[in-house]
Design an enzyme around this catalytic site. Sequence first.
Site, PDB file in Angstrom:
ATOM      1  N   ASN A  56      -9.623   6.069   2.920  1.00  0.00           N
ATOM      2  CA  ASN A  56      -8.564   5.575   2.041  1.00  0.00           C
ATOM      3  C   ASN A  56      -7.848   6.706   1.318  1.00  0.00           C
ATOM      4  OD1 ASN A  56      -7.074   3.418   0.783  1.00  0.00           O
ATOM      5  ND2 ASN A  56      -8.885   2.139   1.038  1.00  0.00           N
ATOM      6  N   ASP A 112      -9.706   2.641  -4.235  1.00  0.00           N
ATOM      7  CA  ASP A 112      -8.866   2.461  -3.050  1.00  0.00           C
ATOM      8  C   ASP A 112      -7.941   3.680  -2.959  1.00  0.00           C
ATOM      9  OD1 ASP A 112      -6.927   1.417  -1.132  1.00  0.00           O
ATOM     10  OD2 ASP A 112      -7.677  -0.575  -1.575  1.00  0.00           O
ATOM     11  N   ASP A 155     -12.953  -5.018  11.463  1.00  0.00           N
ATOM     12  CA  ASP A 155     -14.037  -5.793  10.848  1.00  0.00           C
ATOM     13  C   ASP A 155     -14.751  -5.013   9.733  1.00  0.00           C
ATOM     14  OD1 ASP A 155     -15.523  -3.922  12.255  1.00  0.00           O
ATOM     15  OD2 ASP A 155     -16.452  -5.365  13.619  1.00  0.00           O
ATOM     16  N   ARG A 159      -7.807   0.658  13.164  1.00  0.00           N
ATOM     17  CA  ARG A 159      -6.398   0.871  12.833  1.00  0.00           C
ATOM     18  C   ARG A 159      -6.287   1.996  11.826  1.00  0.00           C
ATOM     19  NH1 ARG A 159      -5.060  -0.523   7.722  1.00  0.00           N
ATOM     20  NH2 ARG A 159      -6.127  -2.235   6.650  1.00  0.00           N
ATOM     21  N   ASN A 181      -5.165   3.767   8.390  1.00  0.00           N
ATOM     22  CA  ASN A 181      -5.103   3.311   7.004  1.00  0.00           C
ATOM     23  C   ASN A 181      -4.362   4.353   6.169  1.00  0.00           C
ATOM     24  OD1 ASN A 181      -5.780   1.128   5.254  1.00  0.00           O
ATOM     25  ND2 ASN A 181      -7.373   2.382   4.308  1.00  0.00           N
ATOM     26  N   GLU A 233       0.847  -1.200   0.000  1.00  0.00           N
ATOM     27  CA  GLU A 233       0.000   0.000   0.000  1.00  0.00           C
ATOM     28  C   GLU A 233       0.877   1.243   0.000  1.00  0.00           C
ATOM     29  OE1 GLU A 233      -2.484   1.913  -0.025  1.00  0.00           O
ATOM     30  OE2 GLU A 233      -4.352   0.840   0.321  1.00  0.00           O
TER      31      GLU A 233
END
Length: 303
Positions: A157, A207, A129, A109, A111, A18
């Site tokens: 994102n 993304d 999740d 978390r 990103n 990423e």
Amino acid sequence: MPILSASPAAPAPAHHGEGPVWDAARGELLWVDIAAGVVRRGAVDDDGGIRDTGSLHAGDTVGVAAPATAGGWVAAAGGGFTHVAEDGSARVLVDLSGEGGGEADGGTRMNDGACDRAGRFFAGTMAFDERPGAGTLYRLDLDGTVSAVLDGLTVSNGLGWSPDGRTVYLSDSGPGLVHAFAYDPDTGAFTDGRVLLETGGADGVADGLTVDDEGCLWTAMWSGGQVRRWSPEGDLLTVVEVPVANTSSCAFAGPARDLLVISTAHGEADEPEAGRLFTVRPGVTGPPADPYRGPLGGIRERV
């Protein structure tokens, strides 16, 4: 409409690659392996080849890293922001996950993210999740304070700014939306949000993203095996085909900033090249990563 093909680069694959960014000051490429918590470093040759030059451990997980003018790198790692020093040591600056923030109990978390022209570092969160609405976009400001900018996101994102710095784009990969906001370069405020793109289905969901020097967006299409270039009005202009389903992000890199570097990740399919970086020269250039220009001590969350 041009359809291009990306080629695999030399570095060994990540599990979940990423966040590629080009650090022009150091002349190096950064990208991350999220689950491994590792920031990887590479050199880009004039011919477009990429060579591994090292790695840094930022935390249990890491979503993105940016160079810091005060030294080292700032990473969106674990549940907050972390400083990674030149010697490779990592120090948590602020933890935003709160009590019970781990994967087992449905925590969040960090990103993806990026710095604006002024040097503020923005990064978002997502629940382990991926439950809807659990994500928040945070801003690490120039005075060392951390503020929530947007809440109610699902998978915060890709983030990028128009060349004039007056528009900011944000992917929320949960519902597959790319938002456009008016941006105030003086304060870092997002206003007047609208949905620019709705993505999903066989083409994948938007993304990570980058914005080229002509003001067009490049979105990595997770599960779609491609990167797409869009006009600021949302018209599809170019498709880059990638032989891996989970294309995760992209950035322009190299001395001329004309090499589009695409990160990928493993998925459910058996894909030998999953996790590799891929490259293509699409005929346009993009900006380097802006560094974080704030302090590396006394970081605090604004109440």
